[in-house]
Scaffold this active site. Sequence first.
Site, PDB file in Angstrom:
ATOM      1  N   GLY A  25      -2.873   4.127  -6.168  1.00  0.00           N
ATOM      2  CA  GLY A  25      -4.117   3.575  -6.670  1.00  0.00           C
ATOM      3  C   GLY A  25      -5.299   3.949  -5.806  1.00  0.00           C
ATOM      4  O   GLY A  25      -5.150   4.301  -4.635  1.00  0.00           O
ATOM      5  N   THR A  26      -6.497   3.831  -6.406  1.00  0.00           N
ATOM      6  CA  THR A  26      -7.723   4.143  -5.689  1.00  0.00           C
ATOM      7  C   THR A  26      -8.915   3.791  -6.558  1.00  0.00           C
ATOM      8  O   THR A  26      -8.770   3.466  -7.735  1.00  0.00           O
ATOM      9  CB  THR A  26      -7.779   5.644  -5.319  1.00  0.00           C
ATOM     10  OG1 THR A  26      -8.855   5.866  -4.420  1.00  0.00           O
ATOM     11  CG2 THR A  26      -8.000   6.497  -6.546  1.00  0.00           C
ATOM     12  N   SER A  27     -10.113   3.881  -5.989  1.00  0.00           N
ATOM     13  CA  SER A  27     -11.363   3.743  -6.745  1.00  0.00           C
ATOM     14  C   SER A  27     -12.314   4.821  -6.266  1.00  0.00           C
ATOM     15  O   SER A  27     -12.657   4.860  -5.081  1.00  0.00           O
ATOM     16  CB  SER A  27     -11.992   2.353  -6.530  1.00  0.00           C
ATOM     17  OG  SER A  27     -11.165   1.328  -7.033  1.00  0.00           O
ATOM     18  N   LYS A  58     -11.447  10.022   1.141  1.00  0.00           N
ATOM     19  CA  LYS A  58     -11.114  10.610  -0.151  1.00  0.00           C
ATOM     20  C   LYS A  58     -12.217  11.519  -0.688  1.00  0.00           C
ATOM     21  O   LYS A  58     -12.138  11.986  -1.829  1.00  0.00           O
ATOM     22  CB  LYS A  58     -10.804   9.499  -1.164  1.00  0.00           C
ATOM     23  CG  LYS A  58      -9.655   8.602  -0.743  1.00  0.00           C
ATOM     24  CD  LYS A  58      -9.440   7.461  -1.704  1.00  0.00           C
ATOM     25  CE  LYS A  58      -8.353   6.515  -1.196  1.00  0.00           C
ATOM     26  NZ  LYS A  58      -8.161   5.350  -2.089  1.00  0.00           N
TER      27      LYS A  58
END
Length: 225
Positions: A25-27, A58
């Site tokens: 997961g990430t944003s 990121k």
Amino acid sequence: MQHPSQATTLTPDVSRLKAGEMNLGTSIMAVAFEGGVVVGADSRTTMGSFIANRVTDKLTYLSDRIYCCRSGSAADTQAHVVTAQLSQYEMTHGEKPTVHIAATMLEGIIYQNKDRLSAGIIVAGWDRIAGGTVYNIPLGGGLFSAPWCIAGSGSTFVWGYCDKTFEPGWNKDQTLEFVRDTLSLAMSRDGSSGGTIRMAIITEEGVERVFVPGDKLPNYGGDRV
């Protein structure tokens, strides 16, 4: 008639992950403004329910004034090969690549390897032809240009917020605040996103990196680690 004790119990297959594949997961986010773009991301790298890294960067450099934000498998989203291809492009053509060229190269790799790579990428930056531009490359390939883009597991929580809040014509400071607030909201709702926020302001003048520690983010009611 079959006795109830002999009835077959059906267990639904609710997992869409391949054998041995981690749920990641990430944003990530990018927003264009007059004169440039702002890219941003949270810093949490997860392996299922395990937090492997709380301060990941990121935001990946591709070329001069062109960056990408990475979501999916951390290994699959490494963009070193594209960085090398863009460097070769500059030497061959005698000019810097545009954001569209960089995004097209990445999209080609992701599409050609759609059965092997788990990678969703946002490519954004500034060039002398188009100014500040944002491109979304979802899982499996595809290239979509938009004034703003969000991706990763945290994006599902903030699409409505972005649709309601974003306004064309914002300046750099307004755009930076929008990215910070959106990512903070996503991090407060998504258990796979968290840590700090790293942002980059990309304009004709260059790239300015902005770091926001977790204790300085707007608090929407969620605890951050």
